[in-house]
Design an enzyme around this catalytic site. Structure first.
Site, PDB file in Angstrom:
ATOM      1  CD  GLU A  17      -1.512  -2.374   1.879  1.00  0.00           C
ATOM      2  OE1 GLU A  17      -0.289  -2.644   1.883  1.00  0.00           O
ATOM      3  OE2 GLU A  17      -2.370  -3.139   2.346  1.00  0.00           O
ATOM      4  CE  LYS A 116      22.957  -3.838  -3.087  1.00  0.00           C
ATOM      5  NZ  LYS A 116      22.037  -4.901  -3.345  1.00  0.00           N
ATOM      6  CD  GLU A 490      20.355 -10.271 -20.365  1.00  0.00           C
ATOM      7  OE1 GLU A 490      19.705 -10.007 -19.343  1.00  0.00           O
ATOM      8  OE2 GLU A 490      21.583 -10.102 -20.443  1.00  0.00           O
ATOM      9  NE  ARG A 521      12.730  -1.145  -8.512  1.00  0.00           N
ATOM     10  CZ  ARG A 521      13.442  -0.698  -9.539  1.00  0.00           C
ATOM     11  NH1 ARG A 521      13.186   0.459 -10.087  1.00  0.00           N
ATOM     12  NH2 ARG A 521      14.428  -1.424 -10.019  1.00  0.00           N
ATOM     13  CG  HIS A 700      23.048   4.189 -14.067  1.00  0.00           C
ATOM     14  ND1 HIS A 700      22.154   3.222 -13.672  1.00  0.00           N
ATOM     15  CD2 HIS A 700      24.276   3.662 -13.849  1.00  0.00           C
ATOM     16  CE1 HIS A 700      22.807   2.170 -13.227  1.00  0.00           C
ATOM     17  NE2 HIS A 700      24.096   2.405 -13.325  1.00  0.00           N
TER      18      HIS A 700
HETATM   19  N1  GLN Z   1      23.373  -9.205 -18.424  1.00  0.00           N
HETATM   20  C1  GLN Z   1      22.660  -8.353 -17.567  1.00  0.00           C
HETATM   21  C2  GLN Z   1      22.040  -7.221 -18.349  1.00  0.00           C
HETATM   22  O1  GLN Z   1      22.609  -6.777 -19.274  1.00  0.00           O
HETATM   23  C3  GLN Z   1      23.544  -7.782 -16.483  1.00  0.00           C
HETATM   24  C4  GLN Z   1      22.758  -6.995 -15.480  1.00  0.00           C
HETATM   25  C5  GLN Z   1      23.571  -6.480 -14.315  1.00  0.00           C
HETATM   26  O2  GLN Z   1      24.758  -6.347 -14.381  1.00  0.00           O
HETATM   27  N2  GLN Z   1      22.951  -6.150 -13.220  1.00  0.00           N
HETATM   28  O3  GLN Z   1      20.985  -6.728 -18.056  1.00  0.00           O
END
Ligand code: GLN
Ligand code: ZN
Length: 760
Positions: A17, A116, A490, A521, A700
């Protein structure tokens, strides 16, 4: 009755929530009053859960709209100037701007760093510390919450991050600043806070000082004495809470502090109990963390009661019972797991169930147990016996296979220089070869296809066909861009651990087992409950298909054993190293099958290798030994002509470079673009022998890196590493970016590599 309490309770809500409400608030869908209302409801519910279970204290102060360390920064008025003049009291939006860079009101500014919390997957906002910084009481939230809980009639114990741990978690932003210079100012405000809590009628305040389980320099140990001598003068009793490990070298310091009670973690370090009891002064309370706050297994109540009986005998009412640490790190309520196998479900306890365990244990120890308690203990014992004997857990083949592993299984057949020669021949790569880290954009369409499959709107065949289209698309784009070593992209992976866990035996998945990772998150870690094995190939058909589309070398993509372990709840009936070796062997089979399918390069990602490091440095070598061993077990099945890559997305290698080299991966790709290649210095000094791809594209950021910028970065790299051993690649996977961002960035990257080839 032994006093029972928790160090903290999950704040997100059983149905997340808090996530829903904060995100709706950020988007402008609800106003602040409504967000506050959700917060109040959640707090009321969580306090009531503690009350209903029969705990003696209700813990107040563990709630946060974003992060509890950030709350303390607000409480102390530690607001970096770029967030503007906070006024007398720091408002909620200022804390959101510190966390996320923006909020519904106030000017955007660069967010604070997040990292972390000790060895957990919870991320806190790093306090920024400056020379001459002034602290002042600048938030009423904690006091309001105390009033709220008292109005509801609860017996309140307050929790607050302690002053030393807050400073320890902070980062000095002025050159040469020793964080301890700020201690007196911080302690002044803590004194004021304790004063006000006392005026509100609070009897106990738990000050969380997990820094005490880490290696502390002597001046920090002394600072503890200084600070707590000043705080003891206040009107409340102090419970010094330590967790995530044993007190180790800090035992004397912690036990000598002038506080009224100490909490220690008896799950992570049961052996410290004897020494702690020896040093416990006769007026102090000892709170024992005996229920695992970091894992999901049901406790063995009978065994705990037996082990604790002599302690109870000795301490009487001075013995308190608690989970080892805050329950923030476990999912909220097992009752929501209606899809879990009933047998497996019986073996588990989430936060709410752990409250019940605690109270039963408290009554048992005080000889105040009734029939219901006896039954709870009997059920726990039966569940445990069932778990110990279950054939779902123990697979002879897995144990036997591990037994047979020998030195040859952890060693590539030829040394790196010879492998490199063969691989270069086979892959026919230019100088400065280009590649990516694995994932390409996870578009809304890809995620929709996965939802359709789950909801039954897509047949498995239709879904497979969709994923193949995505792969074909990604391969064609990479060929056009001109990359040298390609990946399939992927698209079929929801998450780099879940994807493998779902296909391995020994893993279970929950419906609602969410744990807060940062802010809104949450993650839903798999539960490794049994021996791990691989019933069938997991990735081969995708890589094989991708390779069939191109004449260029295709790189297979696996998540490494340490990362799979680190991002899961791990069984507690055998050492972590053992479970990791089982995962390594399962992945080893995948490496062998990829190779047999003609895949010439295989990447084994280990982004979590570093975060698995124990909190105390003397335990590092033991961990690194088995972690490296597991990687090598996975990789060493490959013949010399198969190129093994690994990838890590962090930028601190100085203290683990030996272990990184011992992995003996042919190529390692790392995050470097923001550190201006300076981190290659450790690789240079160590004379790191194999190939390195220092990231040149900060994934990023939505910005396109220019050709010049990337050429310059690589030229810096070439001053440290021989050019024959350099690769050109992004910092990390591209799944969070869009194709519109990725294509020009990679085109520039390839152009940069071409310029470099002419120069060297
Ligand atoms: N092979 C993954 C990707 O490219 C590696 C992710 C990661 O390093 N956290 O998304
Ligand atoms: Zn990465």
């Amino acid at each position: 009755m032994s006093t029972t309490h928790v160090l903290g309770y999950p704040r997100i809500g059983a149905r997340r929530e808090l996530k829903r409400a904060t995100e709706a608030y950020w988007k402008g869908e609800i106003d602040q009053a409504e967000l506050e209302r959700t917060g109040r409801e959640l707090r009321a519910r969580h306090w009531q859960a503690q009350r209903d279970a029969g705990l003696d204290w209700v813990t107040v102060g563990d709630f946060a709209f974003y992060d509890h360390v950030l709350n303390v920064s607000a409480l102390l008025g530690a607001i970096p100037p770029r967030f503007g003049d906070a006024g007398e009291m720091v408002d909620l939006d200022t804390t959101f701007r510190m966390a996320r860079g923006r909020a519904p009101t106030g000017e955007p500014a660069a967010a604070c760093e997040m990292t972390k919390y000790f060895d957990t997957n919870y991320h806190y906002l790093v306090p920024e510390l400056h020379a001459e910084q002034r602290f002042r009481l600048a938030s009423r939230q904690l006091f309001d919450e105390v009033a709220e809980a008292r109005a509801a009639g609860h017996p309140v114990k307050v929790v607050l991050t302690g002053p030393l741990t807050w400073l320890w978690l902070g980062k000095a932003k002025s050159p040469g600043l020793d964080r301890l210079q700020l201690l007196d100012g911080v302690v002044d405000v803590y004194g004021e806070i304790l004063q006000q809590l006392g005026e509100q009628g609070v009897e106990w305040v738990q000050l969380d000082e997990p820094a005490l389980v880490q290696d502390l320099p002597a001046d920090w140990q002394q600072a503890y004495e200084r600070a707590y001598h000043r705080l003891q003068a206040g009107p409340v009793k102090l419970l010094l809470a330590t967790y995530f490990g044993g007190l180790g070298e800090n035992l004397s310091t912690a036990m000598g502090l002038p506080v009224d009670g100490v909490h220690i973690d008896c799950v992570r370090d049961p052996d410290q109990l004897t020494a702690v009891l020896d040093r416990l002064l006769p007026h102090k309370v000892l709170s024992l963390g005996v229920i695992d706050g970091r894992n999901v297994w049901r406790s063995d109540l009978a065994a705990l009661a037996r082990a604790l009986a002599p302690v109870r005998e000795r301490l009487g009412e001075r013995l308190w019972l608690a989970p080892s640490c805050s329950l923030l790190h476990v999912p909220v309520d097992l009752d929501l797991e209606t899809d879990l196998e009933p047998q497996l479900r019986r073996w588990l306890a989430f936060a709410r169930q752990k409250l019940d365990e605690l109270v039963v244990l408290g009554r048992l120890l005080a000889d105040r147990s009734g029939a219901a308690d006896e039954q709870a203990v009997a059920e726990a014992s039966a569940a445990l016996a069932d778990r110990q004997a279950s054939t779902r857990i123990h697979k002879d083949e897995v144990a036997e296979r591990l037994q047979r592993v020998g030195p040859a299984d952890r060693q590539r057949r030829q040394p790196y220089p010879e492998r490199a020669r063969k691989q270069r021949e086979r892959l026919s790569l230019p100088l400065f070869p280009t590649t990516t880290i694995g994932s390409f954009p996870q578009t809304a369409e890809i995620r929709a296809a996965r939802r359709d499959l789950k909801a039954g709107r897509f047949t498995p065949e239709a879904y497979e066909a969709r994923m193949r289209e995505e792969i074909a698309f990604a391969v064609a784009r990479q060929e056009e861009i001109g990359l040298d070593v390609l990946v399939h992209g992927e698209p079929e992976r929801n998450d780099m651990v879940e994807y493998f866990g779902e296909q391995l035996d020994g893993f279970a998945f929950t419906r609602a087992g969410w744990v807060q990772s940062y802010g809104s998150r949450c993650v839903k870690p798999p539960i490794i409950y049994g021996d791990v094995s691989r019933p069938r190939p997991m990735t081969v058909r995708w890589s094989e298909y991708a390779q069939s589309l191109t004449g260029r070398p295709m790189k297979g993509m696996l998540t490494g054993p340490v990362t799979v372990l680190q991002w899961s709840f791990v069984r507690d009936d055998q050492p972590r190293s053992e479970t990791c070796r089982q995962i390594a062997l399962a992945l080893r089979d995948e490496v062998a099958d990829l190779e047999a399918a003609g895949i010439p390069a295989i990447q084994i990602d280990e982004p979590a290798l570093r975060e698995g490091l124990p909190l105390q440095q003397r335990q590092w070598p033991g961990y690194l030994d088995w972690a490296v061993d597991c990687f090598r077990l996975t990789a060493s099945v490959a013949t010399e002509a198969t190129q093994i890559h690994t990838h890590m997305c962090y930028s601190e290698f100085n203290d683990i470079i030996g272990a990184i080299a011992a992995l003996d991966a042919d190529v390692i790709t790392i995050e470097t673009s923001r550190s201006d290649m300076e981190l290659l210095e450790v690789f240079e000094d160590f004379e790191y022998p194999n190939e390195i791809g220092p990231g040149v594209y900060d994934i990023h950021s939505p910005n396109t890196p220019s050709v010049d910028w990337m050429v310059q970065l690589m030229e810096k790299a070439a001053r440290r590493i021989p050019v024959e051993r350099l690769w050109v690649n992004p910092d990390c996977g591209l799944k969070t970016r869009s194709w519109a961002e990725v294509e020009p960035a990679l085109q520039n990257m390839v152009a940069a590599a071409e310029i470099l080839r002419e120069r060297y």
